[in-house]
Design an enzyme around this catalytic site. Structure first.
Site, mmCIF file in Angstrom:
data_model
loop_
_atom_site.group_PDB
_atom_site.id
_atom_site.type_symbol
_atom_site.label_atom_id
_atom_site.label_comp_id
_atom_site.label_asym_id
_atom_site.label_seq_id
_atom_site.Cartn_x
_atom_site.Cartn_y
_atom_site.Cartn_z
ATOM 1 N N HIS A 28 -5.767 8.606 12.565
ATOM 2 C CA HIS A 28 -5.238 7.054 12.294
ATOM 3 C C HIS A 28 -4.069 6.971 11.910
ATOM 4 O O HIS A 28 -3.473 5.685 11.384
ATOM 5 C CB HIS A 28 -6.266 6.126 11.493
ATOM 6 C CG HIS A 28 -7.842 6.217 11.845
ATOM 7 N ND1 HIS A 28 -8.481 5.933 11.347
ATOM 8 C CD2 HIS A 28 -8.157 6.286 13.217
ATOM 9 C CE1 HIS A 28 -9.946 5.954 12.056
ATOM 10 N NE2 HIS A 28 -9.602 6.157 13.066
ATOM 11 N N ARG B 130 0.637 -1.271 -0.016
ATOM 12 C CA ARG B 130 -0.001 -0.150 -0.035
ATOM 13 C C ARG B 130 0.789 1.358 0.130
ATOM 14 O O ARG B 130 0.427 2.171 -0.485
ATOM 15 C CB ARG B 130 -0.911 0.129 1.296
ATOM 16 C CG ARG B 130 -2.342 -1.021 1.039
ATOM 17 C CD ARG B 130 -2.922 -1.232 2.212
ATOM 18 N NE ARG B 130 -3.594 0.060 2.737
ATOM 19 C CZ ARG B 130 -3.839 0.305 4.032
ATOM 20 N NH1 ARG B 130 -3.856 -0.747 4.724
ATOM 21 N NH2 ARG B 130 -4.346 1.736 4.455
ATOM 22 N N PRO C 19 -20.946 9.339 -2.697
ATOM 23 C CA PRO C 19 -21.718 9.181 -3.733
ATOM 24 C C PRO C 19 -22.964 8.297 -3.096
ATOM 25 O O PRO C 19 -24.096 7.868 -3.968
ATOM 26 C CB PRO C 19 -20.849 8.038 -4.425
ATOM 27 C CG PRO C 19 -19.345 8.463 -4.048
ATOM 28 C CD PRO C 19 -19.387 9.007 -2.540
ATOM 29 N N ALA D 117 -16.584 13.442 -4.184
ATOM 30 C CA ALA D 117 -15.906 14.383 -3.578
ATOM 31 C C ALA D 117 -15.189 15.234 -4.543
ATOM 32 O O ALA D 117 -15.302 16.678 -4.555
ATOM 33 C CB ALA D 117 -14.730 14.029 -2.584
ATOM 34 N N GLY E 114 -16.528 11.218 2.356
ATOM 35 C CA GLY E 114 -15.736 10.305 1.899
ATOM 36 C C GLY E 114 -15.838 9.276 3.107
ATOM 37 O O GLY E 114 -14.591 8.494 3.139
ATOM 38 N N THR E 115 -16.472 9.139 4.184
ATOM 39 C CA THR E 115 -16.385 8.215 4.977
ATOM 40 C C THR E 115 -17.647 7.504 5.399
ATOM 41 O O THR E 115 -18.810 7.928 5.214
ATOM 42 C CB THR E 115 -15.771 8.942 6.544
ATOM 43 O OG1 THR E 115 -15.703 8.029 7.424
ATOM 44 C CG2 THR E 115 -16.724 10.147 7.045
#
Ligand code: BJW
Length: 252
Positions: free
Chosen positions: A124, A75, A225, A242, A198-199
């Site tokens: 986080h 990642r 969305p 977004a 977006g969460t």
């Protein structure tokens, strides 16, 4: 005011025009248009392919460090290649148009910073700030190895205590960084408008932040969305990506 947005909410635009302090609270969806996988999207999310409890807990790391370290290195390699998108850029422009803007993110990437946002509260942690699992000393990573897919990799060892190096992220069951949490909660309690972008809003305690802003008298707009169920008269769901919706909030 942009015509498409007038149809969405002239009240939100009025609140933004009058706001002294705006909070932008982001999740994985803000980076989706940079090609970064979210966690819980049914088809493309990371958790559709991996079990979170096998990868994102300290117990998982201790049970299979090579699996977990290799997944994070994969990642990290993808994130190094990703670029900020129009949502990250719109947040930077919005900060120029309001007296004060605080960015709070759940993301472990650095795309807000690379777009030009100043201080970003990372609830986080950061995938770019590994540390020793044993003594917590920060560790400087080399470039990730070239990987074409996720693969098991042994974590490096701490030069001081020989403990295993772990990603600098917050796993399930771990406490969030206290200073960031306190600053984020204070910002939410003191803002006039909070944009939750977006969460999925399922991970605690971060998920309390929009509710805290609502209870403190702010307007809250969810940009996603997927429609978000709104229970409060000052809460709105702006349905869309977004990168499409956020530029509409900017003054021309
Ligand atoms: C778009 C889009 C586009 C797509 N535009 N949008 C109370 C009740 C129940 C459980 C708990 C509780 N309190 C604590 C817990 C346990 C746990 C928890 O919340 N569990 C629930 C899941 C059930 N919480 C914890 O364990 C936390 N720690 C804790 O509470 O410690 C207590 C403690 C105190 C003192 C001492 C010790 C302990 C820690 C939580 C850590 C979360 N970590 C992760 C992994 C980080 C590392 C990594 O990257 O691998 O953080 S989990 C993962 O979820 C990651 C994310 O930051 C987080 C949130 O996900 P996010 O960002 O919302 O992403 P998605 O995928 O869920 O949603 C994406 C959204 O984007 C979707 O809505 C899409 O529709 C949308 N979207 N394209 C806009 N273009």
């Amino acid at each position: 005011m942009h015509r498409e947005l007038v149809q969405i909410s002239s009240e939100l635009i009025k609140a933004l025009d009058n706001a002294k302090h705006v909070v932008v609270f982001t999740g994985a969806g803000v980076s989706a248009e940079s090609g970064v996988s979210t966690f819980r999207d049914a088809l493309s999310g990371l958790w559709a392919r991996f079990d979170p409890m096998q990868l994102a807990t300290p117990e998982a790391f201790l049970a299979d460090p090579e699996l977990v370290w290799g997944w994070y290195e994969w990642r990290r390699q993808l994130l190094l290649k990703a670029q900020p998108n129009s949502a990250h850029q719109a947040i930077v422009k919005l900060a120029e148009q309001v007296p004060k803007l605080t960015v709070i993110t759940q993301n472990v990437d650095d795309l807000h910073e690379r777009a030009g946002s100043g201080e970003v509260l990372h609830l986080h942690g950061s995938i770019f700030k590994p540390r020793c699992f044993n003594c917590a000393k920060p560790y400087t990573l080399a470039e990730p190895p070239a990987m074409t897919h996720e693969q098991a990799l042994p974590p490096p060892l701490c030069p001081d205590c020989q403990g295993m190096i772990r990603p600098g992220v917050v796993w399930f069951g771990e406490a969030l960084p206290q200073a960031e949490m306190e600053a984020a909660f204070t910002a939410a309690e003191n803002c006039d408008v909070l944009l939750s972008i977006g969460t999925s809003g399922v991970v605690q305690p971060a998920a309390q932040i929009p509710q805290l802003a609502l209870r403190s008298g702010a307007w809250v707009a969810h940009i996603n969305p997927e429609p978000v169920d709104c229970q409060h008269p000052r809460e709105l769901s702006l349905v869309g990506a977004a990168g499409h919706i956020l530029p509409l909030l900017l003054t021309d």
